[in-house]
Design a protein around this motif. Structure first.
Motif, PDB file in Angstrom:
ATOM      1  N   GLY A  19      39.193  26.639  71.897  1.00  0.00           N
ATOM      2  CA  GLY A  19      38.898  27.417  70.699  1.00  0.00           C
ATOM      3  C   GLY A  19      38.548  28.876  70.950  1.00  0.00           C
ATOM      4  N   LEU A  20      38.492  29.287  72.215  1.00  0.00           N
ATOM      5  CA  LEU A  20      38.140  30.669  72.530  1.00  0.00           C
ATOM      6  C   LEU A  20      39.386  31.542  72.601  1.00  0.00           C
ATOM      7  CD1 LEU A  20      35.445  30.228  75.329  1.00  0.00           C
ATOM      8  CD2 LEU A  20      35.176  30.100  72.847  1.00  0.00           C
ATOM      9  N   ASP A  21      39.219  32.832  72.259  1.00  0.00           N
ATOM     10  CA  ASP A  21      40.345  33.751  72.397  1.00  0.00           C
ATOM     11  C   ASP A  21      40.487  34.145  73.868  1.00  0.00           C
ATOM     12  OD1 ASP A  21      38.689  36.011  73.076  1.00  0.00           O
ATOM     13  OD2 ASP A  21      38.387  36.450  70.951  1.00  0.00           O
ATOM     14  N   PRO A  22      41.576  34.801  74.261  1.00  0.00           N
ATOM     15  CA  PRO A  22      41.811  35.104  75.682  1.00  0.00           C
ATOM     16  C   PRO A  22      40.674  35.854  76.368  1.00  0.00           C
ATOM     17  CG  PRO A  22      43.822  35.436  74.444  1.00  0.00           C
ATOM     18  CD  PRO A  22      42.746  35.153  73.437  1.00  0.00           C
ATOM     19  N   ASN A  23      40.065  36.818  75.694  1.00  0.00           N
ATOM     20  CA  ASN A  23      38.958  37.570  76.302  1.00  0.00           C
ATOM     21  C   ASN A  23      37.733  36.681  76.513  1.00  0.00           C
ATOM     22  OD1 ASN A  23      40.352  39.995  76.454  1.00  0.00           O
ATOM     23  ND2 ASN A  23      39.695  40.661  74.413  1.00  0.00           N
ATOM     24  N   GLN A  24      37.450  35.844  75.527  1.00  0.00           N
ATOM     25  CA  GLN A  24      36.315  34.935  75.643  1.00  0.00           C
ATOM     26  C   GLN A  24      36.547  33.912  76.758  1.00  0.00           C
ATOM     27  OE1 GLN A  24      36.331  33.417  71.663  1.00  0.00           O
ATOM     28  NE2 GLN A  24      35.190  35.151  70.817  1.00  0.00           N
ATOM     29  N   LYS A  25      37.777  33.423  76.868  1.00  0.00           N
ATOM     30  CA  LYS A  25      38.108  32.489  77.945  1.00  0.00           C
ATOM     31  C   LYS A  25      37.865  33.121  79.301  1.00  0.00           C
ATOM     32  CE  LYS A  25      41.563  29.588  75.647  1.00  0.00           C
ATOM     33  NZ  LYS A  25      42.951  29.104  75.637  1.00  0.00           N
ATOM     34  N   GLU A  26      38.310  34.351  79.459  1.00  0.00           N
ATOM     35  CA  GLU A  26      38.147  35.040  80.737  1.00  0.00           C
ATOM     36  C   GLU A  26      36.671  35.233  81.070  1.00  0.00           C
ATOM     37  OE1 GLU A  26      38.829  36.788  84.294  1.00  0.00           O
ATOM     38  OE2 GLU A  26      40.255  35.696  83.024  1.00  0.00           O
ATOM     39  N   HIS A  27      35.865  35.558  80.059  1.00  0.00           N
ATOM     40  CA  HIS A  27      34.427  35.744  80.280  1.00  0.00           C
ATOM     41  C   HIS A  27      33.767  34.446  80.737  1.00  0.00           C
ATOM     42  CE1 HIS A  27      30.219  36.681  79.687  1.00  0.00           C
ATOM     43  NE2 HIS A  27      30.126  35.661  78.857  1.00  0.00           N
ATOM     44  N   ILE A  28      34.048  33.341  80.048  1.00  0.00           N
ATOM     45  CA  ILE A  28      33.444  32.052  80.398  1.00  0.00           C
ATOM     46  C   ILE A  28      33.889  31.616  81.792  1.00  0.00           C
ATOM     47  CG2 ILE A  28      33.363  29.590  79.836  1.00  0.00           C
ATOM     48  CD1 ILE A  28      31.587  31.312  78.047  1.00  0.00           C
ATOM     49  N   ARG A  29      35.143  31.841  82.120  1.00  0.00           N
ATOM     50  CA  ARG A  29      35.637  31.464  83.450  1.00  0.00           C
ATOM     51  C   ARG A  29      34.955  32.276  84.543  1.00  0.00           C
ATOM     52  NH1 ARG A  29      41.987  31.159  81.547  1.00  0.00           N
ATOM     53  NH2 ARG A  29      41.842  29.098  80.554  1.00  0.00           N
ATOM     54  N   ARG A  30      34.736  33.572  84.303  1.00  0.00           N
ATOM     55  CA  ARG A  30      34.012  34.401  85.285  1.00  0.00           C
ATOM     56  C   ARG A  30      32.588  33.900  85.445  1.00  0.00           C
ATOM     57  NH1 ARG A  30      36.116  38.928  82.653  1.00  0.00           N
ATOM     58  NH2 ARG A  30      34.053  39.373  81.808  1.00  0.00           N
ATOM     59  N   LEU A  31      31.955  33.548  84.328  1.00  0.00           N
ATOM     60  CA  LEU A  31      30.575  33.058  84.356  1.00  0.00           C
ATOM     61  C   LEU A  31      30.485  31.757  85.139  1.00  0.00           C
ATOM     62  CD1 LEU A  31      27.674  33.478  83.389  1.00  0.00           C
ATOM     63  CD2 LEU A  31      28.276  32.275  81.277  1.00  0.00           C
ATOM     64  N   ILE A  32      31.439  30.857  84.930  1.00  0.00           N
ATOM     65  CA  ILE A  32      31.472  29.588  85.665  1.00  0.00           C
ATOM     66  C   ILE A  32      31.582  29.854  87.166  1.00  0.00           C
ATOM     67  CG2 ILE A  32      32.874  27.531  86.126  1.00  0.00           C
ATOM     68  CD1 ILE A  32      33.527  27.517  83.098  1.00  0.00           C
ATOM     69  N   SER A  33      32.449  30.773  87.541  1.00  0.00           N
ATOM     70  CA  SER A  33      32.617  31.106  88.961  1.00  0.00           C
ATOM     71  C   SER A  33      31.330  31.651  89.559  1.00  0.00           C
ATOM     72  CB  SER A  33      33.752  32.128  89.133  1.00  0.00           C
ATOM     73  OG  SER A  33      34.998  31.566  88.768  1.00  0.00           O
ATOM     74  N   GLN A  34      30.639  32.507  88.806  1.00  0.00           N
ATOM     75  CA  GLN A  34      29.394  33.094  89.294  1.00  0.00           C
ATOM     76  C   GLN A  34      28.309  32.039  89.453  1.00  0.00           C
ATOM     77  OE1 GLN A  34      28.608  36.073  86.317  1.00  0.00           O
ATOM     78  NE2 GLN A  34      30.352  37.350  86.930  1.00  0.00           N
ATOM     79  N   MET A  35      28.234  31.110  88.514  1.00  0.00           N
ATOM     80  CA  MET A  35      27.184  30.087  88.539  1.00  0.00           C
ATOM     81  C   MET A  35      27.385  29.067  89.650  1.00  0.00           C
ATOM     82  SD  MET A  35      26.275  29.198  84.558  1.00  0.00           S
ATOM     83  CE  MET A  35      27.873  28.434  84.302  1.00  0.00           C
ATOM     84  N   SER A  36      28.594  28.953  90.151  1.00  0.00           N
ATOM     85  CA  SER A  36      28.897  27.890  91.118  1.00  0.00           C
ATOM     86  C   SER A  36      28.197  28.067  92.459  1.00  0.00           C
ATOM     87  CB  SER A  36      30.408  27.808  91.354  1.00  0.00           C
ATOM     88  OG  SER A  36      30.886  28.956  92.037  1.00  0.00           O
ATOM     89  N   THR A  37      27.637  29.246  92.716  1.00  0.00           N
ATOM     90  CA  THR A  37      26.983  29.463  94.008  1.00  0.00           C
ATOM     91  C   THR A  37      25.792  28.534  94.217  1.00  0.00           C
ATOM     92  OG1 THR A  37      25.659  31.246  93.039  1.00  0.00           O
ATOM     93  CG2 THR A  37      27.694  31.882  94.166  1.00  0.00           C
ATOM     94  N   ASN A  38      25.115  28.145  93.123  1.00  0.00           N
ATOM     95  CA  ASN A  38      23.962  27.245  93.273  1.00  0.00           C
ATOM     96  C   ASN A  38      24.074  25.988  92.413  1.00  0.00           C
ATOM     97  OD1 ASN A  38      23.554  28.367  90.770  1.00  0.00           O
ATOM     98  ND2 ASN A  38      21.397  28.856  91.083  1.00  0.00           N
ATOM     99  N   LYS A  39      25.323  25.646  92.034  1.00  0.00           N
ATOM    100  CA  LYS A  39      25.548  24.454  91.220  1.00  0.00           C
ATOM    101  C   LYS A  39      26.792  23.712  91.695  1.00  0.00           C
ATOM    102  CE  LYS A  39      23.886  26.664  86.948  1.00  0.00           C
ATOM    103  NZ  LYS A  39      22.522  26.209  87.135  1.00  0.00           N
ATOM    104  N   THR A  40      26.907  22.478  91.236  1.00  0.00           N
ATOM    105  CA  THR A  40      28.159  21.736  91.300  1.00  0.00           C
ATOM    106  C   THR A  40      28.686  21.676  89.877  1.00  0.00           C
ATOM    107  OG1 THR A  40      27.308  20.378  93.102  1.00  0.00           O
ATOM    108  CG2 THR A  40      29.263  19.574  91.968  1.00  0.00           C
ATOM    109  N   ILE A  41      29.932  22.077  89.682  1.00  0.00           N
ATOM    110  CA  ILE A  41      30.482  22.169  88.327  1.00  0.00           C
ATOM    111  C   ILE A  41      31.743  21.316  88.216  1.00  0.00           C
ATOM    112  CG2 ILE A  41      31.367  23.715  86.545  1.00  0.00           C
ATOM    113  CD1 ILE A  41      29.722  25.962  87.791  1.00  0.00           C
ATOM    114  N   LEU A  42      31.742  20.420  87.234  1.00  0.00           N
ATOM    115  CA  LEU A  42      32.919  19.602  86.923  1.00  0.00           C
ATOM    116  C   LEU A  42      33.463  20.032  85.579  1.00  0.00           C
ATOM    117  CD1 LEU A  42      31.641  17.767  89.162  1.00  0.00           C
ATOM    118  CD2 LEU A  42      32.526  15.813  87.875  1.00  0.00           C
ATOM    119  N   ILE A  43      34.748  20.371  85.548  1.00  0.00           N
ATOM    120  CA  ILE A  43      35.395  20.819  84.321  1.00  0.00           C
ATOM    121  C   ILE A  43      36.521  19.848  83.965  1.00  0.00           C
ATOM    122  CG2 ILE A  43      36.653  22.684  83.186  1.00  0.00           C
ATOM    123  CD1 ILE A  43      35.472  24.591  85.267  1.00  0.00           C
ATOM    124  N   SER A  44      36.417  19.225  82.815  1.00  0.00           N
ATOM    125  CA  SER A  44      37.523  18.423  82.313  1.00  0.00           C
ATOM    126  C   SER A  44      38.423  19.331  81.495  1.00  0.00           C
ATOM    127  CB  SER A  44      36.996  17.278  81.439  1.00  0.00           C
ATOM    128  OG  SER A  44      38.072  16.596  80.823  1.00  0.00           O
TER     129      SER A  44
END
Length: 242
Positions: A164-189
């Motif tokens: 449901g996100l537009d292309p810019n919003q998708k890119e922002h969330i994906r960058r945020l996920i990448s940044q957070m992964s340094t101290n987390k385990t992330i599973l994306i379905s």
């Protein structure tokens, strides 16, 4: 220690085998894309990991503790964005986040700053006073994402996080996920190939409730004699429809 250890996990709905003998481990720093066609068992697997569904058989361990024996410990260490992100439509965004923070026992002295931080991360600062029922699907999805990271969980489960996100919003969330992964385990379905290709460090390919491939993009393409993920996905879909 692995953040999560899934062993022989199965889920039956009467005669339907939604998940069949799934096993995998994951550690801090990994972004794992659960990829597969509709009905592959991805959402069912996520719902079992977060404790929403009880498995028919098998075990799930979070930080070395079985969730069956330590359900509260598991919930304290998991953040979950479910598919569709069910929310409370008559609450304002701020009150919804406050309610979710209280459920997660976030200390009162930290609560205000934590809400402001996740609102900034999810880019929803300007709609904190709005009722959730007035928001677009994209904004509601970002509110759901904000609640999933409120407690700064060790394990983050995201079911179709950019739906449901537009292309810019998708890119922002994906960058945020990448940044957070340094101290987390992330599973994306996800069913989005570009999501698996661009941010995942590892792909678990599912079909008919089973794991068909597990590894880096390069590894699973080589193992399955495919040149692209799209080619492999088409191959999997043909197997599903056969």
């Amino acid at each position: 220690m692995f953040t999560i250890n899934v062993s022989g996990l199965s889920k039956n709905f009467n005669q339907l085998q939604a998940v069949n003998q799934v096993s995998f481990t994951a550690k801090k720093g990994e972004i794992i894309a659960l990829l597969g066609p509709n009905g592959a068992g991805k959402s069912t697997l996520m719902n079992m990991i977060c404790g929403y569904l009880a498995p028919t058989s098998g075990e799930i361990e979070i930080l070395g503790k079985k969730i069956h024996d330590y359900p509260l410990f598991a919930k304290e260490n998991i953040g979950f964005l479910p598919e569709g992100s069910p929310l409370y439509p008559d609450l304002s965004v701020k009150n919804f986040l406050r309610y979710m923070a209280e459920l997660r026992n976030i200390k009162k002295q930290e609560l205000k700053n934590r809400i402001l931080q996740v609102a900034k991360d999810a880019q929803i600062e300007e709609i904190l006073k709005q009722k959730i029922e007035t928001l677009s699907k994209g904004y509601q999805r970002r509110v759901g994402f904000a609640q999933s990271i409120l407690s700064d969980p060790t394990l983050l489960l995201l079911d179709e996080p950019t739906d449901g996100l537009d292309p810019n919003q998708k890119e922002h969330i994906r960058r945020l996920i990448s940044q957070m992964s340094t101290n987390k385990t992330i599973l994306i379905s996800t069913h989005l190939l570009e999501e698996a290709e661009n941010i995942a460090t590892r792909i678990i390919l599912m079909n008919k409730g089973e794991i068909k491939a597990d590894g880096t993009l390069k590894q699973i393409l080589k193992t399955n004699s495919c040149s692209t993920l799209a080619e492999l996905f088409r191959k999997l879909t043909r197997e599903t429809n056969a």
